[in-house]
Every structure is written in C-alpha cells, then in structure tokens.
Design a protein around this motif. Sequence first.
Motif, short mmCIF file in Angstrom:
data_model
loop_
_atom_site.label_atom_id
_atom_site.label_comp_id
_atom_site.label_asym_id
_atom_site.label_seq_id
_atom_site.Cartn_x
_atom_site.Cartn_y
_atom_site.Cartn_z
N SER A 22 3.55 2.17 5.87
CA SER A 22 3.30 0.93 5.13
C SER A 22 2.87 1.24 3.71
N GLU A 23 2.99 0.26 2.88
CA GLU A 23 2.63 0.43 1.47
C GLU A 23 1.19 0.89 1.33
N SER A 24 0.33 0.32 2.16
CA SER A 24 -1.08 0.70 2.06
C SER A 24 -1.30 2.16 2.45
N ASP A 25 -0.46 2.64 3.36
CA ASP A 25 -0.60 4.04 3.77
C ASP A 25 -0.17 4.95 2.63
N LEU A 26 0.90 4.55 1.97
CA LEU A 26 1.39 5.36 0.86
C LEU A 26 0.33 5.40 -0.24
N ALA A 27 -0.25 4.25 -0.48
CA ALA A 27 -1.28 4.17 -1.52
C ALA A 27 -2.44 5.07 -1.15
N TYR A 55 -1.28 3.53 -9.31
CA TYR A 55 -1.70 2.15 -9.07
C TYR A 55 -2.65 1.69 -10.17
N ARG A 58 -5.98 -0.75 -10.27
CA ARG A 58 -6.41 -0.95 -8.89
C ARG A 58 -7.62 -0.11 -8.52
#
Length: 134
Positions: A22-27, A55, A58
């Motif tokens: 997921s995007e959050s995991d990549l982040a 990011y 952020r």
Amino acid sequence: MARRRPDSPAAAGPREQPLAPSESDLARRAILDTVARIPSGRVATYSQIAWLAGYPGRARLVGRVLGGLLEAGANTPWHRVINAAGQISLPTFSEAHREQKRRLRAEGVVFANERVSLRRYGWQAGGGESPLID
DNA sequence: AAACTGACGTGAT
DNA sequence: CATCACGCCAGTT
C-alpha cells in the motif's frame, strides 16, 4: 524457521495475489530508509526527512511513522529526528523524551536550553561534509 | 460521516 | 518569546 510457504499451491487460498504494498507502506519504508541514513552525532528535522523521502510537506507523516517504532522497537535511529526548532517533539516529561535526549547526548550532541543547534548538528548543513564544526 | 488529535512547519501578530 | 491561524493528513473517536 520457515514460517510460511512462499508457494503453497492451491492449499493456501483462493487468491494468492502479490499483495501490492500500500501507499502507506511505501511511505513508511522510504521514511525509515531515510532516517537510517542520518549519521551518528547528527540530527535531521521531520520536514527534512519528509522531503528527502519523497513526501515534501508531510512532516507529520514522519512523526507518525517514527511513533510506531517506539513499541515495535527497531534499529532505526529515530532519536536523530527533531523538530524545526531544534527541540525534541516528544512530550517533555515522557520517558521517550528522556531516552531521545540520552541517546543524542551519547552521540555527542549538545543541548543548550533544551535545544540543539541545527547549524552545528544538522545533517547536511553547517558545512557540508565537515564532520563537525565545533 | 463528522470531529478530534497529533513525534510538524511557517508566517503573522 | 508566546499565541494563533493555517496547511497537511492518517488514524481514532
């Protein structure tokens, strides 16, 4: 300890998708990876990490990700991340706050009135490659 | 679904 | 230096 079969035929389940991160995991990965690059004895700000990780703007995300490290103890140097004011952002009287200060001091970072000079200890600041300006 | 809550940052007062 | 207002946004209530 083989805790899981990488390729169990049809026994595992109906859909065996690669499970795209997921995007959050990549982040999270990008952020932790960036934090891991902060040299010992140096500090970086939340926004700086966010920017370097891809990011920009952020900073809060960085704080959120690092927060998850406290419990799930990791070898990521989370203590080297402080806020733009050169202060530790964790609650002043929290155990985590003292731990962060303790670790930084152990690396030679000096606190003056509860603040760290980003000019001197900031990662990639003050003098580029110079170890420490003193 | 709306409100609240932060390991944030920046600019204005 | 202290506050306040925003901008940002993911996880909780």
